[in-house]
Design an enzyme around this catalytic site. Structure first.
Site: not given
Length: 270
Positions: A57, A76, A134, A154
């Site tokens: 991200h 996050e 991740h 992705r």
């Protein structure tokens, strides 16, 4: 005080429950009304029956650059709720490979050796700053707290025929600021949010100390990690709670959680 109802998002690998969201891609009307505007965090429960894609991200600056002004990035964290024996996740890259070597590995479907794969267990905590490569492995159930952003690039999808975003993904990769994965330390704080785990043995009282009643970011969340019981608020009355329930407290509001044994997580936006 408001008990929030989850929005379920079915995925090819399992599902997500958006349990505290004002994001346009999955807003809870009750929470939007409660906050009075956009809340800066998005809280989910993720059930991964199969591995998610390897992804990244962007940070705030890169999100605005790649997706346009007004977009924010996505830092996050994950709190592991349940893990099958041997369940793993991808947390960053091994060493410091160049973008060219990562792109070449993706092209050859040979990214695995560059991925830092770590076995995790229930109770583990993972901080994922924006820019971290991740992936959640199969056999994991996680609670996720993140910036209110739905931008995912992705890099690699284990052979599944879904779109990948190599150019934007590589432009977002940082591979820095990673911490050792371990049991949740009881408290955590970063630039965007703070978490505090609290045991309920009889009664635990909460008060949202903020007085900024017109600021959606001042709303405080309480997520139930385990246990069941009753919760009472002078402003909102009484309700029951069980594991994975989440409650929103308005600025200045108080609530008392009552249980013989429970654990909750206090979540604050910054």
């Amino acid at each position: 005080m408001k008990k929030l109802s989850a929005i379920k998002m079915d995925k090819v690998w399992g599902y997500e429950l958006w349990i505290a969201s004002t994001h346009p891609n999955g807003p809870q009307k009750e929470f939007v009304d409660f906050c009075g505007g956009p809340y800066p965090l998005l809280v989910k429960v993720i059930q991964a029956d199969q591995s998610l894609s390897v992804q990244v991200h962007p940070d705030d600056e890169t999100a605005a650059l790649l997706e346009g002004p007004g977009n924010v990035g996505k830092t996050e964290c994950w709190y592991v709720l349940d893990a099958k024996p041997g369940a793993k996740l991808v947390y960053g890259l091994n060493g410091k490979p160049s973008c060219e070597s990562v792109a070449e590995a993706i092209e050859k479907n040979a990214l695995d050796p560059l991925l830092n794969q770590v076995e995790v267990h229930a109770g583990d905590f993972v901080f994922i700053p924006s820019g971290t490569v991740h992936a959640i492995g199969g056999g994991l159930r996680l609670m996720e707290v993140q910036q209110s952003c739905d931008i995912t690039y992705r890099l690699y999808d284990w052979g599944r025929p879904r779109e990948i975003h190599v150019q934007k993904g590589l432009a977002s990769v940082k591979n820095e600021g990673l911490a050792k994965i371990a049991r949740f330390p009881g408290r955590f704080e970063c630039q965007y949010f703070s978490l505090e785990e609290i045991a309920v043995a009889g009664e635990a009282r909460f008060k949202n100390e903020s007085q900024a009643d017109k600021n959606p970011a001042a709303v405080q969340l309480v997520y139930v990690l385990e246990g069941e019981g009753n919760v009472e608020s002078p402003a909102s009355g009484a309700d029951k709670f069980a594991a994975e329930d989440i409650f929103a407290l308005a600025p200045g509001e108080e609530a008392a959680f009552k249980s013989q044994k429970a654990r909750v997580l206090k979540i604050r936006a910054k």
